[in-house]
Design a protein around this motif. Structure first.
Motif, PDB file in Angstrom:
ATOM      1  N   VAL A  89      -8.051 -36.050  39.063  1.00  0.00           N
ATOM      2  CA  VAL A  89      -7.956 -37.341  38.375  1.00  0.00           C
ATOM      3  C   VAL A  89      -6.595 -37.441  37.689  1.00  0.00           C
ATOM      4  O   VAL A  89      -5.935 -36.430  37.450  1.00  0.00           O
ATOM      5  CB  VAL A  89      -9.082 -37.530  37.338  1.00  0.00           C
ATOM      6  N   HIS A  90      -6.197 -38.645  37.369  1.00  0.00           N
ATOM      7  CA  HIS A  90      -4.927 -38.843  36.687  1.00  0.00           C
ATOM      8  C   HIS A  90      -5.060 -38.385  35.236  1.00  0.00           C
ATOM      9  O   HIS A  90      -6.085 -38.601  34.599  1.00  0.00           O
ATOM     10  CB  HIS A  90      -4.523 -40.315  36.757  1.00  0.00           C
ATOM     11  N   HIS A  91      -4.013 -37.744  34.712  1.00  0.00           N
ATOM     12  CA  HIS A  91      -4.081 -37.189  33.358  1.00  0.00           C
ATOM     13  C   HIS A  91      -4.268 -38.271  32.303  1.00  0.00           C
ATOM     14  O   HIS A  91      -4.894 -38.038  31.265  1.00  0.00           O
ATOM     15  CB  HIS A  91      -2.845 -36.333  33.048  1.00  0.00           C
ATOM     16  N   GLU A  92      -3.767 -39.485  32.534  1.00  0.00           N
ATOM     17  CA  GLU A  92      -3.963 -40.572  31.568  1.00  0.00           C
ATOM     18  C   GLU A  92      -5.414 -41.041  31.563  1.00  0.00           C
ATOM     19  O   GLU A  92      -5.941 -41.429  30.529  1.00  0.00           O
ATOM     20  CB  GLU A  92      -3.022 -41.741  31.857  1.00  0.00           C
ATOM     21  N   TRP A 109     -10.655 -40.875  28.622  1.00  0.00           N
ATOM     22  CA  TRP A 109     -12.044 -40.416  28.566  1.00  0.00           C
ATOM     23  C   TRP A 109     -12.274 -39.527  27.350  1.00  0.00           C
ATOM     24  O   TRP A 109     -13.313 -39.614  26.698  1.00  0.00           O
ATOM     25  CB  TRP A 109     -12.413 -39.656  29.832  1.00  0.00           C
ATOM     26  N   ILE A 110     -11.300 -38.659  27.070  1.00  0.00           N
ATOM     27  CA  ILE A 110     -11.409 -37.753  25.917  1.00  0.00           C
ATOM     28  C   ILE A 110     -11.429 -38.566  24.630  1.00  0.00           C
ATOM     29  O   ILE A 110     -12.263 -38.336  23.744  1.00  0.00           O
ATOM     30  CB  ILE A 110     -10.247 -36.735  25.914  1.00  0.00           C
ATOM     31  N   ARG A 111     -10.529 -39.522  24.522  1.00  0.00           N
ATOM     32  CA  ARG A 111     -10.479 -40.369  23.318  1.00  0.00           C
ATOM     33  C   ARG A 111     -11.786 -41.134  23.134  1.00  0.00           C
ATOM     34  O   ARG A 111     -12.295 -41.254  22.020  1.00  0.00           O
ATOM     35  CB  ARG A 111      -9.306 -41.337  23.408  1.00  0.00           C
ATOM     36  N   GLN A 112     -12.349 -41.641  24.237  1.00  0.00           N
ATOM     37  CA  GLN A 112     -13.606 -42.382  24.129  1.00  0.00           C
ATOM     38  C   GLN A 112     -14.746 -41.450  23.750  1.00  0.00           C
ATOM     39  O   GLN A 112     -15.603 -41.815  22.937  1.00  0.00           O
ATOM     40  CB  GLN A 112     -13.921 -43.103  25.445  1.00  0.00           C
ATOM     41  N   ALA A 113     -14.779 -40.245  24.301  1.00  0.00           N
ATOM     42  CA  ALA A 113     -15.823 -39.279  23.948  1.00  0.00           C
ATOM     43  C   ALA A 113     -15.721 -38.912  22.463  1.00  0.00           C
ATOM     44  O   ALA A 113     -16.744 -38.768  21.781  1.00  0.00           O
ATOM     45  CB  ALA A 113     -15.711 -38.028  24.816  1.00  0.00           C
ATOM     46  N   GLU A 114     -14.505 -38.771  21.967  1.00  0.00           N
ATOM     47  CA  GLU A 114     -14.314 -38.476  20.539  1.00  0.00           C
ATOM     48  C   GLU A 114     -14.783 -39.644  19.680  1.00  0.00           C
ATOM     49  O   GLU A 114     -15.404 -39.437  18.633  1.00  0.00           O
ATOM     50  CB  GLU A 114     -12.845 -38.164  20.264  1.00  0.00           C
ATOM     51  N   ALA A 115     -14.521 -40.863  20.103  1.00  0.00           N
ATOM     52  CA  ALA A 115     -14.988 -42.040  19.349  1.00  0.00           C
ATOM     53  C   ALA A 115     -16.510 -42.109  19.362  1.00  0.00           C
ATOM     54  O   ALA A 115     -17.130 -42.380  18.323  1.00  0.00           O
ATOM     55  CB  ALA A 115     -14.398 -43.317  19.949  1.00  0.00           C
ATOM     56  N   ASP A 116     -17.119 -41.824  20.509  1.00  0.00           N
ATOM     57  CA  ASP A 116     -18.577 -41.851  20.609  1.00  0.00           C
ATOM     58  C   ASP A 116     -19.219 -40.773  19.741  1.00  0.00           C
ATOM     59  O   ASP A 116     -20.328 -40.958  19.234  1.00  0.00           O
ATOM     60  CB  ASP A 116     -19.022 -41.682  22.061  1.00  0.00           C
ATOM     61  N   ALA A 117     -18.512 -39.651  19.559  1.00  0.00           N
ATOM     62  CA  ALA A 117     -19.030 -38.554  18.746  1.00  0.00           C
ATOM     63  C   ALA A 117     -18.730 -38.747  17.257  1.00  0.00           C
ATOM     64  O   ALA A 117     -19.111 -37.919  16.438  1.00  0.00           O
ATOM     65  CB  ALA A 117     -18.433 -37.226  19.223  1.00  0.00           C
ATOM     66  N   GLY A 118     -18.023 -39.817  16.914  1.00  0.00           N
ATOM     67  CA  GLY A 118     -17.697 -40.081  15.519  1.00  0.00           C
ATOM     68  C   GLY A 118     -16.492 -39.308  15.018  1.00  0.00           C
ATOM     69  O   GLY A 118     -16.249 -39.243  13.816  1.00  0.00           O
ATOM     70  N   PRO A 167      -3.452 -29.733  33.534  1.00  0.00           N
ATOM     71  CA  PRO A 167      -4.152 -28.805  34.443  1.00  0.00           C
ATOM     72  C   PRO A 167      -5.607 -29.196  34.685  1.00  0.00           C
ATOM     73  O   PRO A 167      -6.098 -29.109  35.816  1.00  0.00           O
ATOM     74  CB  PRO A 167      -4.070 -27.464  33.732  1.00  0.00           C
ATOM     75  N   ALA A 168      -6.292 -29.640  33.631  1.00  0.00           N
ATOM     76  CA  ALA A 168      -7.697 -30.037  33.796  1.00  0.00           C
ATOM     77  C   ALA A 168      -7.796 -31.243  34.727  1.00  0.00           C
ATOM     78  O   ALA A 168      -8.674 -31.305  35.591  1.00  0.00           O
ATOM     79  CB  ALA A 168      -8.315 -30.361  32.442  1.00  0.00           C
ATOM     80  N   ALA A 169      -6.903 -32.196  34.556  1.00  0.00           N
ATOM     81  CA  ALA A 169      -6.907 -33.384  35.410  1.00  0.00           C
ATOM     82  C   ALA A 169      -6.606 -33.020  36.857  1.00  0.00           C
ATOM     83  O   ALA A 169      -7.256 -33.515  37.775  1.00  0.00           O
ATOM     84  CB  ALA A 169      -5.900 -34.403  34.886  1.00  0.00           C
ATOM     85  N   GLU A 170      -5.612 -32.150  37.058  1.00  0.00           N
ATOM     86  CA  GLU A 170      -5.264 -31.736  38.422  1.00  0.00           C
ATOM     87  C   GLU A 170      -6.415 -30.999  39.083  1.00  0.00           C
ATOM     88  O   GLU A 170      -6.692 -31.188  40.262  1.00  0.00           O
ATOM     89  CB  GLU A 170      -4.021 -30.854  38.392  1.00  0.00           C
TER      90      GLU A 170
END
Length: 101
Positions: free
Chosen positions: A35-38, A43-52, A28-31
């Motif tokens: 943007v495409h859900h993948e 982006w979420i995974r990268q933000a989590e990695a950047d946040a440790g 739903p957030a992607a729609e």
């Protein structure tokens, strides 16, 4: 040369914030953002990695540092090849050095 980004950084950050504060459903957030859900998942995974929060992928800072170091290594290798070629050329051109007595 780096590939151009399909989505601006501002949209990426907004999408991650929307996911974090809202219900934890990517589709739903992607729609909602168009943007495409993948893409949102990455982006979420990268933000989590950047946040440790994740250790299974490198931070954006580490990725950028690796890119910079790869470019530097490539430049140094190229310079080394040029120096080797110049050394071989001058060694062949000058021949063995003769001592003066």
């Amino acid at each position: 040369m780096a590939a151009t980004k399909k989505y601006p950084d501002e949209l990426r950050q907004r999408a991650v914030r929307l996911y974090r504060v809202g219900p934890k459903a990517r589709h739903p957030a992607a729609e909602q953002l168009g943007v495409h859900h993948e893409a949102l998942r990455n982006w979420i995974r990268q933000a989590e990695a950047d946040a440790g929060e994740r250790i299974d992928r490198p931070t954006s800072e580490m990725v950028e540092e690796n890119r910079r170091l790869r470019r530097e290594v490539a430049e140094l290798r190229q310079a080394n090849e040029i120096l080797k070629a110049a050394s071989a050329y001058f060694a062949a051109e000058l021949g063995p050095t003769r001592r003066r007595s």
